[in-house]
Write an enzyme that holds these catalytic residues in place. Structure first.
Site, PDB file in Angstrom:
ATOM      1  CD  GLU A   1      23.007  15.326 -13.263  1.00  0.00           C
ATOM      2  OE1 GLU A   1      23.642  16.272 -12.762  1.00  0.00           O
ATOM      3  OE2 GLU A   1      22.029  14.792 -12.714  1.00  0.00           O
TER       4      GLU A   1
ATOM      5  CD1 TRP B   1      21.515   9.934  -8.830  1.00  0.00           C
ATOM      6  CD2 TRP B   1      22.812   8.133  -9.009  1.00  0.00           C
ATOM      7  NE1 TRP B   1      22.640  10.288  -9.540  1.00  0.00           N
ATOM      8  CE2 TRP B   1      23.447   9.211  -9.665  1.00  0.00           C
ATOM      9  CE3 TRP B   1      23.441   6.894  -9.004  1.00  0.00           C
ATOM     10  CZ2 TRP B   1      24.694   9.088 -10.298  1.00  0.00           C
ATOM     11  CZ3 TRP B   1      24.679   6.774  -9.648  1.00  0.00           C
ATOM     12  CH2 TRP B   1      25.293   7.858 -10.275  1.00  0.00           C
ATOM     13  CG  ASP B   2      23.334  12.127  -4.548  1.00  0.00           C
ATOM     14  OD1 ASP B   2      22.925  11.948  -5.702  1.00  0.00           O
ATOM     15  OD2 ASP B   2      23.832  13.198  -4.162  1.00  0.00           O
TER      16      ASP B   2
ATOM     17  CE  LYS C   1      27.259  17.834 -12.449  1.00  0.00           C
ATOM     18  NZ  LYS C   1      25.805  17.749 -12.254  1.00  0.00           N
ATOM     19  CD  GLN C   2      28.066  12.283 -11.217  1.00  0.00           C
ATOM     20  OE1 GLN C   2      27.427  13.306 -11.050  1.00  0.00           O
ATOM     21  NE2 GLN C   2      27.949  11.236 -10.430  1.00  0.00           N
TER      22      GLN C   2
END
Lengths: 777, 777
Positions: free
Chosen positions: A484, A353-354, A597-598
């Site tokens: 994640e 999905w990046d 994480k992000q």
């Protein structure tokens, strides 16, 4: 990075040879042209640690999966980018001794990645066979002729000596990450002739075929005999033996063609490759280099970013833009952007999905619109497989779940909490369609391609959401969000949000296509067996009835159900010796911690910023950023954009720096495995959407430029509806120059301005705009 | 099961040879004696599908882990039970042709597992080399001499023929489940002599050494020459060639010793093995068999269950009791009970929480108390490693987390949601201590061993629970309960319940030992650095402040947070074609469904039944059993016990049947991989605790016998404080016979009775007891 002290604005320069850093340099100095890529492996033999890597776009291998404990639904294979036959090799013997930088004394080693022209250069002096030689090499893979790679290898004798150069194509190659240490290639045919050679290879599964041909030019030295032909079933080569006097130079030029059965009839590859190589040789080294450099000049003309007053930032952003353009050129809708591009094997697959979340915004703004369109069509062509993928998980009626990791549309990843649960990816894929349409104005795309994808995705969300009698709302259970560091949670706010957005946008697109293209609409309804009345109503019901976890006390959306049960700590409470936590904490400890994480909830605030006022953004940013460890390369950029929007320029700048030199400074000690290509889109986002405040709203280009305190001036070039716009931001104002055929209205600092083609618009930083934006809240 | 129509009460009988069922039969007819075990592989060569398996207790191999995606904290190895050198082999040649049941015509094949005497018998007629031979074999591994295995192989000529028998020890063996297809053994030495041979093997890691010796007896036939010695670096053998007249029989007897460096000095194994084999030969086949059968008679005398009127149930329960006793005899506290015992490789490791939760209740009631004590000491000796294991996950101060799967105390399992999160296992280990103490009255165990374990476990729960400011309660986040169809959930009710129980029991044990053994108590406080005042107070605070998910409307505890958000469906809503769901549904679908793999909340009602009245049990049973798919072999038994307690005898009986013939009827088509040894404890539970209503309360044996409608009568033998009790339950009453030295008080149907040694007590089913128990509620 060691040995790379100078931050040259257009180059990456390594001075002095450090074998311990060589694999990292092989990644950093990699070259590519969308069709193929090559790590900066040495041409000559090298017995030290090296990750050999020569990659061809779209040529992959379905490696048999390795898994500890099988779960129902796992795919059987993991598609790997393939290390292809080695075409750069030039073996060097001096006085009978083999040149090997792991063994010979080396002086004056210098490796340069010339990003302006797309060249890899190297020079050094080595002592071997009782003599000293000076070597200078140039290498590029042509942007003008994607099937052509060129190596020039020059050896200057510093004393009289016997030199032997052996240039070849070598099919004896492996992938380091092969799951079962297997060979992936068959070599079908080899043929050697004087100054030429051909090698035909085939993947052991899927029957991809690759033809390599070389033409060799050799100049210099005394008594240069005809080259000797060498070859066996795995390689072809020519051997040039020559006596050099002191000061004399012998130069070998290798013109290589790399052609594949993806682009040509597999039975003609030998002839095609030979033709391409012959043609390249005829044009000659200098002309090839010039046409290649001209292509790069064109790319830079609409994607460059100039930063004055911050050499490290300048080099960093060019490095990112350079590698993104090396990886994907947008010519071929069968290709995509692997997380490591052509710089390493890790992550296999090509598509995450990046692409939609972090790369498409970059290409939308810096490349002709067909580039993004091809990335979208890539997913359109995989729609049937996304429907199959969803069917494997028990969904019906054309529901589509795009894979987490894929090469050809089939899921490759085998980690249940990701493969089956990180389903927000479907949202990114739908959002990219919207993003493309709002940037380009090409609503026709919806009728031609987009709507079918949106219907499949809407069906998925409708079935994936279930009704909770307890809550009286729709819930989405058992998911992994962008963060994640949480797995299998219920009601991840971001996932629920993007799911509803997809359901709404699908209805909107449906109405639009029904009106604008009734015939095509009827076709789509028939093809998808859409229940025109019932299904959109069901989508609307799920979207309207969705549950969102919320904390009324803090007035924040909760990342997921139960988030408030976590320990009330922030990243400031983590022992610095335990950072990054993913290297110090066991997985369960990470999962039950509140650490992120992000961007997760904040990813929603990034995508749907128009829904939330600045005060709400500030509340959420302060709460979640304080808990974010930024242990994904995709994290700091999104936070930088939001921080800039809040006027927190110091924070935004600090986050930007973390992104843009991630690889150059090898923060995570893993550059040897390859570069973080997809996160490079994030560096660009941080500047252009963050500092530059670039948006597209109501079909209009919007700019809200700010400037980090450390910078004197910066300028970015973008394309707006395929026409160049150059934005220069200084400390006191902004200048915008538009090169389109017609005047265009652009919003700058909240006010519309009509840009006249070729006439720079200069705006002083007005009082209102100079105020920190956050104060509006 | 095919070919096993007759449900003989003491035997499993296979009539006729079906190669397709052979691997399943190899499991079902396996023999063992606690020290070693042997699948029912044929003695002679067999070229059809076969899982060769010869296992030695405690001899294992740390196979390099295979994992798809590494998570921090994963162990590097997975301990595997080892397929050890093959000691049963007898190659047969008739007229130059090799006997191989995959190739020769076979008639009258019959394989018998004699469970009364612990023998494997086989007979058949084969045609080969132009002649017919009748073969009869007997095999056992001695319960009286655990290091001795015996094979008797008799060949009768039905026409004159030349017979060659080759009997050997073969070190060329592999594990089928080796992760990287590696050999696990080095063969250090082989030595062959007439009628004897020795083979010395060493594991390639950990240096376990195994010595095998054989002595061979041979009788019959004409002109029997001296045997020929055969041997190479991997095997030793003797070759017996003989001419047989029609009707003549040649009989080979193989006396084999299997000794290991775990029990002997590794440098003396050759001599030790030779001595053990020689001694066995001297005693002779019939005596060995008799002493072996006597041991089995003793086992049956205090563990048998007799069922009249239900041959399948009778055979089933004996099969379970037989295999449990073959697997673990309780002599050695270094050993434990692998899920497949000595019948297959699957699951590697030896120890799961199965031992404490499902096997210990069986051994506590049917074997001398030292057997269970050794199982507890096994964990006691692993305490330091459990503390290390917890430290790897970030816990401190002597907190102990026992591994999910282990051989020597180190964690072997690599599935984050299990390894790191299925932490309720700590509760089962603590509960087993309590269970042992209440059964045996041996409170001294707490001072000697138990308390240290309980302190480590209490520390773990205290640290693992965190305080939720939102709930104002302690919570336990990110766990997997016994129901592995949910992963990474918050506040699994069972886990929270067992955690609090551990905290309370640790305080109770602390007070008890402090009072009863002050000196030992001081020692423990010093060794564990216990803060006598502060730590137990913290344990009490966590226990008192624990959060339990509860639904006030249904008046049920919720399996975990969010359980009510799941779709309101029951197992009746599952399409039968999609059962079992673990073979038809993708993992995510299972996870987000409400379906339960095995007793989870109900496991708590089983362990802590005294806390809940029958009405509460009924509510929870009805709710959760309706959602339980029983897809673990450990599921039906617990439900059967609870159903019986509720007087739901039809339900209890149906669930019992599902457990007890699981392997014999091969419900799951996986018996070829080995038997479900640990779940066999559950079959026993279903009868003795379920139908028999056996409990231990306040140091007293309690019985509440009921009888399934299908049965005429049943009887079970148990040990109470190491003395036999025989309970016979008929349709109208119960008879209890006690063989202890002193009178003992037993509660039957809610009333205390004093049993006089040797004087049967007969009770008619009283009015009160005849009422369905559930009506009390």
């Amino acid at each position: 990075m060691k040995n790379m002290g100078t931050c040259d604005e257009w180059s990456v320069i390594e001075e002095g040879f450090d074998p311990a850093r060589h694999e990292a340099s092989e990644s950093l100095f990699a070259i590519g042209n969308g069709h193929m890529g090559q790590r900066a492996n040495f041409e000559e033999r090298y017995s030290g640690p090296s990750l050999q890597g020569s990659y061809i776009a779209g040529i992959y291998y379905p490696d048999k999966t390795r898994v500890g404990w099988w779960k129902n639904g796992y795919p059987e294979y993991f598609a790997k980018v393939l290390n292809a036959p080695r075409w750069i090799g030039v073996d060097v013997e001096v006085g009978g001794a083999v040149l090997d930088l792991a063994r010979c004394p080396v002086e004056g080693f210098r490796r340069v990645l010339d990003m302006k022209r797309g060249l890899l250069l190297r020079s050094f002096t080595a002592t071997l066979g009782g003599a000293k030689v000076r070597i200078a090499t140039e290498r590029f893979v042509s942007m003008a002729r994607p099937e052509v790679g060129v190596v020039r290898y020059a050896v200057t004798a510093l004393a009289p000596l016997k030199l032997v150069l052996t240039a070849g194509l070598d099919g004896e190659v492996k992938n380091r990450d092969a799951n079962y240490d297997e060979h992936f290639w068959n070599i079908l045919e080899t043929e050697t002739a004087p100054r030429a050679g051909v090698l035909l290879a085939q993947t052991r599964k899927l029957d991809f075929r690759v033809g390599l041909a070389m033409r060799l030019g050799f100049v210099g030295g005394q008594d240069a005999a005809e080259p000797g032909c060498i070859g066996n079933s795995m390689m072809v080569a020519n051997r040039f033996a020559v006596d050099l006097k002191a000061g004399e130079t012998a130069t070998l030029t290798k013109f290589v063609a790399v052609v594949t059965s993806a682009d040509h009839d597999g039975n003609t590859l030998k002839a095609v490759a030979a033709d391409v190589a012959a043609s390249a040789e005829m044009v000659g080294f200098e002309m090839l280099k010039a046409e290649h450099a001209a292509k790069w000049a064109d790319i830079w003309s609409h994607s460059d970013i100039v930063i004055e007053g911050d050499a490290a930032a300048q080099q960093g952003i060019r490095f990112n833009i350079f590698h993104l353009n090396q990886t994907y050129t947008g010519e071929d809708e069968r290709l995509n952007i692997g997380p490591k591009g052509f710089t390493g094997e890790k992550y296999g697959g090509s598509t995450y999905w990046d692409t939609e979340a972090f790369c498409i915004p970059f290409y939308l703004a810096t490349a002709p619109s067909k580039v993004t369109k091809n990335l979208l069509i890539y997913r359109y062509k995989h729609l049937d497989k996304a429907i199959d993928n969803a069917a494997k998980l028990g969904f019906r009626n054309g529901a589509a779940l795009y894979p987490m990791v894929t090469m050809n549309g089939e899921e490759c990843h085998n980690e249940w909490e990701i493969t089956f649960e990180e389903i927000h990816r479907n949202g990114a894929i739908a959002f990219a369609i919207h993003n493309y349409v709002r940037h380009t104005g090409d609503t026709g795309y919806l009728a031609d391609y987009g709507l079918e994808v949106l219907i499949g995705i809407a069906r998925f969300w409708t079935q994936r959401a279930t009704f909770s009698p307890d809550k009286g709302k729709y819930v989405i259970l058992g998911v992994t969000g962008p963060n994640e560091y949480e797995n299998n949670v219920n009601n991840n706010w971001y996932t629920n949000t993007v799911a509803c957005w997809c359901l709404d946008y699908a209805r909107e697109a449906l109405a639009l296509v029904e009106k604008s293209s009734p015939r095509r609409f009827a076709e789509i309804v028939a093809k998808t067996r859409l229940d025109r009345a019932g299904e959109p109503a069901a989508w609307a019901a799920v979207s309207a009835g969705m549950y969102f976890p919320y904390d009324p006390q803090r007035r924040i959306f909760l990342q997921q159900d139960g988030y408030l049960d976590k320990e009330p700590v922030t990243t400031a409470d983590i022992d610095p010796a335990e950072r990054p936590i993913n290297q110090h904490w066991s997985w369960d400890r990470i999962l039950r911690s509140p650490f992120i994480k992000q961007a997760d909830t904040l990813q929603g605030f990034y995508l749907f910023e128009e829904r939330y006022d600045l005060a709400a953004l500030k509340r959420h940013f302060d709460y979640y950023e304080a808990r974010c460890v930024h242990e994904s390369s995709l994290s700091p950029c999104i936070h930088a954009v939001l921080a800039a929007r809040l006027g927190m320029m110091d924070k935004a700048y600090a986050l930007y720096l973390r992104t843009s030199r991630l690889d150059l400074d090898d923060y995570n000690h893993e550059v040897d495995e390859g570069l973080h290509i997809t996160s490079m889109g994030g560096s660009w986002l941080a500047i252009v959407e963050g500092f530059g405040g670039k948006r597209v709203q109501d079909g209009k280009l919007v700019l809200n430029p700010q400037i980090p305190p450390a910078w004197k001036r910066y300028a970015f070039r973008i394309l707006w509806r395929d026409r160049p716009v150059e934005v220069t931001v200084g400390r006191d104002g902004v200048e915008v120059l538009y090169a389109g055929p017609q005047p265009v209205t652009v919003s700058i600092w909240g006010k519309d301005h009509v840009l006249q083609p070729g006439r720079p618009l200069l705006l002083r930083r007005a009082e209102a705009a100079a105020k920190p934006v956050a104060e509006k809240a």
